[in-house]
Design a protein around this motif. Sequence first.
Motif, PDB file in Angstrom:
ATOM      1  N   PHE A 170      11.018 -24.135 -23.354  1.00 32.42           N
ATOM      2  CA  PHE A 170      11.309 -25.563 -23.441  1.00 32.42           C
ATOM      3  C   PHE A 170      10.233 -26.303 -22.670  1.00 32.42           C
ATOM      4  CE2 PHE A 170      13.379 -29.512 -22.048  1.00 32.42           C
ATOM      5  CZ  PHE A 170      13.868 -29.988 -23.262  1.00 32.42           C
ATOM      6  N   ASP A 171       9.843 -27.457 -23.153  1.00 38.57           N
ATOM      7  CA  ASP A 171       8.723 -28.191 -22.563  1.00 38.57           C
ATOM      8  C   ASP A 171       9.209 -29.117 -21.446  1.00 38.57           C
ATOM      9  OD1 ASP A 171       6.174 -29.084 -22.126  1.00 38.57           O
ATOM     10  OD2 ASP A 171       6.218 -30.572 -23.743  1.00 38.57           O
ATOM     11  N   TRP A 172       9.668 -28.557 -20.339  1.00 35.32           N
ATOM     12  CA  TRP A 172      10.036 -29.371 -19.189  1.00 35.32           C
ATOM     13  C   TRP A 172       8.782 -29.913 -18.507  1.00 35.32           C
ATOM     14  CZ3 TRP A 172      13.162 -24.674 -19.237  1.00 35.32           C
ATOM     15  CH2 TRP A 172      14.532 -24.900 -19.425  1.00 35.32           C
ATOM     16  N   SER A 173       8.853 -31.123 -18.006  1.00 36.08           N
ATOM     17  CA  SER A 173       7.784 -31.636 -17.151  1.00 36.08           C
ATOM     18  C   SER A 173       7.985 -31.092 -15.744  1.00 36.08           C
ATOM     19  CB  SER A 173       7.808 -33.165 -17.127  1.00 36.08           C
ATOM     20  OG  SER A 173       8.971 -33.625 -16.435  1.00 36.08           O
ATOM     21  N   ASP A 174       6.963 -31.203 -14.920  1.00 39.91           N
ATOM     22  CA  ASP A 174       7.100 -30.776 -13.528  1.00 39.91           C
ATOM     23  C   ASP A 174       8.200 -31.563 -12.820  1.00 39.91           C
ATOM     24  OD1 ASP A 174       5.028 -29.091 -14.059  1.00 39.91           O
ATOM     25  OD2 ASP A 174       3.554 -30.089 -12.775  1.00 39.91           O
ATOM     26  N   ASP A 175       8.275 -32.864 -13.104  1.00 39.39           N
ATOM     27  CA  ASP A 175       9.306 -33.695 -12.479  1.00 39.39           C
ATOM     28  C   ASP A 175      10.706 -33.231 -12.886  1.00 39.39           C
ATOM     29  OD1 ASP A 175       7.751 -35.531 -10.975  1.00 39.39           O
ATOM     30  OD2 ASP A 175       7.201 -36.566 -12.820  1.00 39.39           O
ATOM     31  N   GLU A 176      10.864 -32.852 -14.138  1.00 44.66           N
ATOM     32  CA  GLU A 176      12.172 -32.382 -14.599  1.00 44.66           C
ATOM     33  C   GLU A 176      12.553 -31.066 -13.935  1.00 44.66           C
ATOM     34  OE1 GLU A 176      12.569 -34.235 -19.102  1.00 44.66           O
ATOM     35  OE2 GLU A 176      11.285 -32.467 -18.787  1.00 44.66           O
ATOM     36  N   LEU A 177      11.600 -30.163 -13.795  1.00 39.33           N
ATOM     37  CA  LEU A 177      11.891 -28.902 -13.117  1.00 39.33           C
ATOM     38  C   LEU A 177      12.266 -29.146 -11.657  1.00 39.33           C
ATOM     39  CD1 LEU A 177       9.093 -26.539 -14.508  1.00 39.33           C
ATOM     40  CD2 LEU A 177      11.541 -26.450 -15.010  1.00 39.33           C
ATOM     41  N   ALA A 178      11.581 -30.097 -11.010  1.00 36.00           N
ATOM     42  CA  ALA A 178      11.918 -30.426  -9.630  1.00 36.00           C
ATOM     43  C   ALA A 178      13.332 -30.985  -9.533  1.00 36.00           C
ATOM     44  CB  ALA A 178      10.906 -31.423  -9.066  1.00 36.00           C
ATOM     45  N   CYS A 179      13.703 -31.824 -10.486  1.00 34.03           N
ATOM     46  CA  CYS A 179      15.059 -32.395 -10.525  1.00 34.03           C
ATOM     47  C   CYS A 179      16.097 -31.294 -10.698  1.00 34.03           C
ATOM     48  CB  CYS A 179      15.154 -33.417 -11.648  1.00 34.03           C
ATOM     49  SG  CYS A 179      16.809 -34.122 -11.881  1.00 34.03           S
ATOM     50  N   LEU A 180      15.859 -30.391 -11.641  1.00 32.34           N
ATOM     51  CA  LEU A 180      16.808 -29.301 -11.891  1.00 32.34           C
ATOM     52  C   LEU A 180      16.927 -28.382 -10.678  1.00 32.34           C
ATOM     53  CD1 LEU A 180      15.737 -28.353 -15.536  1.00 32.34           C
ATOM     54  CD2 LEU A 180      17.904 -29.412 -14.860  1.00 32.34           C
ATOM     55  N   SER A 181      15.800 -28.066 -10.054  1.00 35.79           N
ATOM     56  CA  SER A 181      15.837 -27.137  -8.926  1.00 35.79           C
ATOM     57  C   SER A 181      16.548 -27.730  -7.722  1.00 35.79           C
ATOM     58  CB  SER A 181      14.417 -26.713  -8.530  1.00 35.79           C
ATOM     59  OG  SER A 181      13.701 -27.798  -7.971  1.00 35.79           O
ATOM     60  N   ALA A 182      16.566 -29.054  -7.642  1.00 35.50           N
ATOM     61  CA  ALA A 182      17.214 -29.703  -6.498  1.00 35.50           C
ATOM     62  C   ALA A 182      18.671 -30.051  -6.761  1.00 35.50           C
ATOM     63  CB  ALA A 182      16.440 -30.966  -6.112  1.00 35.50           C
ATOM     64  N   PHE A 183      19.010 -30.402  -8.014  1.00 32.34           N
ATOM     65  CA  PHE A 183      20.322 -31.026  -8.246  1.00 32.34           C
ATOM     66  C   PHE A 183      21.196 -30.369  -9.308  1.00 32.34           C
ATOM     67  CE2 PHE A 183      17.444 -34.536  -6.897  1.00 32.34           C
ATOM     68  CZ  PHE A 183      18.041 -34.792  -5.670  1.00 32.34           C
ATOM     69  N   ASP A 184      20.685 -29.444 -10.088  1.00 33.20           N
ATOM     70  CA  ASP A 184      21.519 -28.866 -11.141  1.00 33.20           C
ATOM     71  C   ASP A 184      22.775 -28.251 -10.525  1.00 33.20           C
ATOM     72  OD1 ASP A 184      22.572 -27.187 -13.304  1.00 33.20           O
ATOM     73  OD2 ASP A 184      20.661 -27.575 -14.276  1.00 33.20           O
ATOM     74  N   PRO A 185      23.967 -28.581 -11.053  1.00 29.92           N
ATOM     75  CA  PRO A 185      25.190 -28.016 -10.483  1.00 29.92           C
ATOM     76  C   PRO A 185      25.347 -26.519 -10.749  1.00 29.92           C
ATOM     77  CG  PRO A 185      25.701 -29.294 -12.449  1.00 29.92           C
ATOM     78  CD  PRO A 185      24.257 -29.541 -12.139  1.00 29.92           C
ATOM     79  N   ASP A 186      24.571 -25.975 -11.690  1.00 32.93           N
ATOM     80  CA  ASP A 186      24.650 -24.553 -11.982  1.00 32.93           C
ATOM     81  C   ASP A 186      23.617 -23.795 -11.162  1.00 32.93           C
ATOM     82  OD1 ASP A 186      25.653 -22.339 -13.936  1.00 32.93           O
ATOM     83  OD2 ASP A 186      23.472 -22.182 -13.965  1.00 32.93           O
ATOM     84  N   PRO A 187      24.029 -22.814 -10.374  1.00 29.76           N
ATOM     85  CA  PRO A 187      23.082 -22.113  -9.495  1.00 29.76           C
ATOM     86  C   PRO A 187      22.018 -21.328 -10.249  1.00 29.76           C
ATOM     87  CG  PRO A 187      25.247 -21.067  -9.415  1.00 29.76           C
ATOM     88  CD  PRO A 187      25.413 -22.354 -10.147  1.00 29.76           C
TER      89      PRO A 187
END
Length: 504
Positions: A170-187
């Motif tokens: 999937f074509d995540w941006s760096d900003d999106e990966l940073a968001c997911l790594s910090a806030f995604d409710p799924d570990p």
Amino acid sequence: ATVYEKGAEVVRMYDTLLGSDGFRRGMDLYFERHDGRAVTCDDFRRAMADANGADLEQFARWYCQVGTPKLEVAACYEASGGRLELTLRQSLPDHPDNSNVGPLLIPVKLGLLAADGRSLKVPVEGGGKARETHLIDLREAETTVAFTGLQEDPVVSLLRGFSAPVAVEFDWSDDELACLSAFDPDPVARWMAARSLAGRVLARDIARYGQTGADSGAGRTAASPELLIEAWRNTLARAGDDPALAAELLQLPSEAELAREYKPVPVDAIHTARTTLRAALATALAGSLRETAQRFHPRSAWRFTPDDVAGRRLANSARGLLVSVLDPEAVDEAVSVYRAADNMTDRFAALAALVHAGADPAAELLADFERRHGDNPLVMDKWFAVQARVANTDTVELVERLMRHPAFSLNNPNKVRALVGIFGLHNPVAFHRVDGAGYRLLGDVVAKLDDINPQVAARLVAVFNRWADYDETRALLMREQLESIRGIAGLSPDVDEIVSAALR
């Protein structure tokens, strides 16, 4: 390993597809029908299907497909209607055994986040409840699913809970990966995003250092670590939510893990990039890491409880990062932890951090560890292993000296794995020393060990399996070792099978 790991993931997909209650019903029926009898995978699948009135015929394809399936996901957001459309495509590796398999039944758990990290509760277009996590049963080669009522282009969270053993593209941006790594409710999604973001930063530097032929990280900084630093800062700030997860998020991909993505493998550039990035993270987050180590290190006597285990793991990870850059306060603290520890976890973590950083107290503490535990063979395995992992070209000679230690014996498989196995599998800097000394060391051990324990020798020689994926100099030196081993008179079938396959 593939059989057991894939088997575990396939069984877990039943639980994902049927839910915990449905999985339990299937297990109850399975035991009722087959307890004490010889059974097959099909018997297990039928019990799961019959107990839940589910159609699992397509799921049987998991048992005959070869390789890791790929899941490609493309997103299209329509701002005017607040609609997100996701197209999911599945494919199998190009292999003769996959030619007639057809699409798999793949459970895909996914969710959406706002740019500020809020988890979004939205419905699937066409009906259904608004949820934070949706389970999509992917049965076709291509499936489209859409979400409506969105106020902004969301961040897509895929494969939550590692719902299927597939490789996601999937074509995540760096900003999106940073968001997911910090806030995604799924570990799991958080961990995978953090790993991907770190991998991108490392890839940029690996390319740069490989072009310059760099062999050390002195005076360099990572290509663009700011987002990763901020993501780790968020992890430390929220560490109290799940200390065990935070400890995992404060890890970079290993050099062996990174090497799998390259051909030829840039051994020196990978080491330089990873070492430099780790130092940049430790330096930028020194205050937060120090506070984390102090806050989460258990104050009471040793207890084997989930909270204490997680606290020790997080505190030792944070302290280890600081020790890696020879932070004076952290080095002193690690020595204190080592001497005051009432458990092996803390003592060994402190020792490993100091030894791998090359800190001045390391030699004294290694000697102390040997005095304390020299009469315990299993603990001495740890003593051998921690030295075998020192990322220094001189470790080749160190391993040779340790093989002459009174506590080491080629007749003891645990000792061989702890010293020579760790050296070959987990110390690429030393093992892949450009003069071939690491290859010769391991080749000599395999030759001697073949008469003693051919099964262990076969496991060891497998470290040469990817010889052709390295640069011309290293590939030639590894091939020479394989050919030399294959030429041994009376070579065991165990070793011959591995060596011959590698040379083919």
